[in-house]
Design an enzyme around this catalytic site. Structure first.
Site, short mmCIF file in Angstrom:
data_model
loop_
_atom_site.label_atom_id
_atom_site.label_comp_id
_atom_site.label_asym_id
_atom_site.label_seq_id
_atom_site.Cartn_x
_atom_site.Cartn_y
_atom_site.Cartn_z
N SER A 96 -5.04 25.22 -86.80
CA SER A 96 -6.13 26.01 -86.23
C SER A 96 -5.64 26.82 -85.04
CB SER A 96 -7.30 25.10 -85.83
OG SER A 96 -6.87 24.15 -84.88
N ALA A 97 -4.78 26.23 -84.22
CA ALA A 97 -4.27 26.97 -83.07
C ALA A 97 -3.48 28.19 -83.52
CB ALA A 97 -3.39 26.06 -82.21
N ALA A 98 -2.66 28.02 -84.56
CA ALA A 98 -1.83 29.14 -85.03
C ALA A 98 -2.71 30.27 -85.56
CB ALA A 98 -0.86 28.66 -86.11
N GLY A 110 -5.56 20.63 -90.51
CA GLY A 110 -6.01 19.37 -89.89
C GLY A 110 -5.02 18.23 -90.01
N ASP A 112 -1.66 22.79 -78.14
CA ASP A 112 -1.43 23.49 -79.42
C ASP A 112 -1.39 25.00 -79.24
OD1 ASP A 112 -2.00 20.94 -80.34
OD2 ASP A 112 -3.08 21.68 -82.09
N PRO A 121 -0.42 23.03 -93.19
CA PRO A 121 -1.52 22.24 -93.73
C PRO A 121 -2.67 22.11 -92.72
CG PRO A 121 0.54 20.97 -93.74
CD PRO A 121 0.86 22.30 -93.13
N GLY A 143 -2.17 17.80 -88.07
CA GLY A 143 -1.36 17.52 -86.88
C GLY A 143 -0.28 18.55 -86.63
N LEU A 144 -0.29 19.65 -87.40
CA LEU A 144 0.72 20.69 -87.20
C LEU A 144 0.14 21.93 -86.51
CD1 LEU A 144 2.90 20.63 -90.45
CD2 LEU A 144 3.24 19.42 -88.31
N GLY A 145 -1.06 21.81 -85.97
CA GLY A 145 -1.59 22.92 -85.18
C GLY A 145 -2.01 24.14 -85.99
#
Ligand code: PMV
Length: 338
Positions: A120-122, A114, A164, A112, A116-118
């Protein structure tokens, strides 16, 4: 055509405090972003991103990076997603020494946005790895992590920590303290995630904590206390056997620290009614501990439970839109197809 994937993450301990030099322990989880890259004959970049959310909304757009998509999701999230992809493209061009390289990029993510599961980093990690490989250059995961951090740092106006991106590139559990990043051993922790269907504004939330910390010595102390409990959690992980299922005693001790960490984040003003409701639903269902993960404001909580009770109870909690088990992802960024 090259496809790479990279995992999302939960924070076992230490979000926000990590921004002020305290340690944090994020753990990669088996929810991946997959990025497929095909080099083009010209310098253009086309992006096709579908399913950028787990649920609630789906993003589908195609077009050049210059044409903003016209879709029914908060514009800021789409803008942000496009900026991350642009920053990843810049890093890949630089790494492969191919300043004019053009790409067709397809992003598929089960993380999902934004929340809190990162996510954008992934996407940035998988994107940099796939794009450089498509240009014939292979980067080791540490270098992918370093470049992904540069990309996030640029998009987030210098507000991003290395947590992240490093976690997504390396996989497993990691510890981050300022610029010091390393992988650490951890047993297979039984994470359960609850997602409220929303998102928090990381920049705003970080700014809020910064202001509180500047205004009140007790808020600065609270941030330091998060660092203390994170170090305590690290000692517990270091003493555990990474090859065996964690004992109930270990889960109880980690859970207690997670509960404490949630309380401190709440005190720092970054929780939300929906996150608190999910945390309490998890605790009532018998989870060893539960806390928000990531910037807060909305999004996800993470709980520890070996049984199905927490996932089940979250499923019946009004504030929770989705609940799922999220195994520790031992592998970070990886090639899916080349
Ligand atoms: O919500 P996320 O996954 O973007 O996590 C933000 C974590 C913070 O510690 C609040 C900021 C950071 O860059 O570490």
């Amino acid at each position: 055509m090259t496809t790479c994937s990279a995992p999302g993450k939960v924070y076992l301990f230490g979000e926000h405090a990590v921004v002020y030099g305290e340690p944090a322990v994020p753990c990669a989880v088996e929810r991946r972003a997959r990025v497929t890259v095909e080099p083009r004959d010209d310098e253009r970049v086309r992006v096709d991103a579908a399913d950028l959310s787990l649920d609630g909304f789906t993003v589908t757009w195609g077009g050049s990076i210059d044409d903003r998509p016209d879709i029914d999701v908060p514009a800021s999230l789409v803008e942000a997603a496009m900026e991350y992809i642009e920053a990843a493209v810049r890093q890949a061009r630089d790494a492969a020494d191919a300043p004019g390289a053009g790409f067709d990029i397809t992003v598929k993510s089960a993380i999902p946005l934004g929340a809190g599961l990162g996510s954008s980093a992934a996407v940035v990690v998988a994107g940099i790895d796939a794009a450089t490989r498509a240009l014939g250059t292979e980067l080791d995961p540490e270098e992918v992590a370093r470049r992904a951090y540069e990309a996030e740092h640029e998009v987030q106006d210098g507000q991003a920590s290395r947590a992240d991106t490093y976690c997504s590139a390396m996989g497993g559990a990691v510890r981050v303290e300022g610029d010091d990043t390393r992988t650490i051993d951890a047993p297979p922790l039984p994470f359960v995630v609850g997602y409220d269907g929303g998102a928090g504004d990381t920049g705003e939330l970080v700014a809020g904590v910064r202001a509180l910390r500047e205004e009140h010595a007790f808020a600065a102390d609270t941030v330091e206390t998060v660092g203390d409990l994170t170090r305590e959690g690290e000692r517990l992980l270091a003493a555990a056997d990474p090859e065996s299922e964690p004992s109930d005693d270990l889960l109880a001790e980690l859970g207690e620290l997670m509960d404490f960490n949630h309380g401190l984040l709440e005190a720092l003003g970054v929780s939300a009614r929906s996150l608190d409701a999910m945390v309490w639903a998890a605790r009532d269902a018998g989870a060893h501990g539960a806390k928000l993960t990531g910037a807060g404001g909305g999004g996800c909580i993470v709980a520890l439970d070996t049984s199905t009770e927490t996932e089940h109870a979250l499923g019946y909690t009004a504030e929770c839109e989705q609940s799922f088990r999220a195994e520790l992802a031992t592998e970070g960024v990886r090639v899916e197809a080349a």
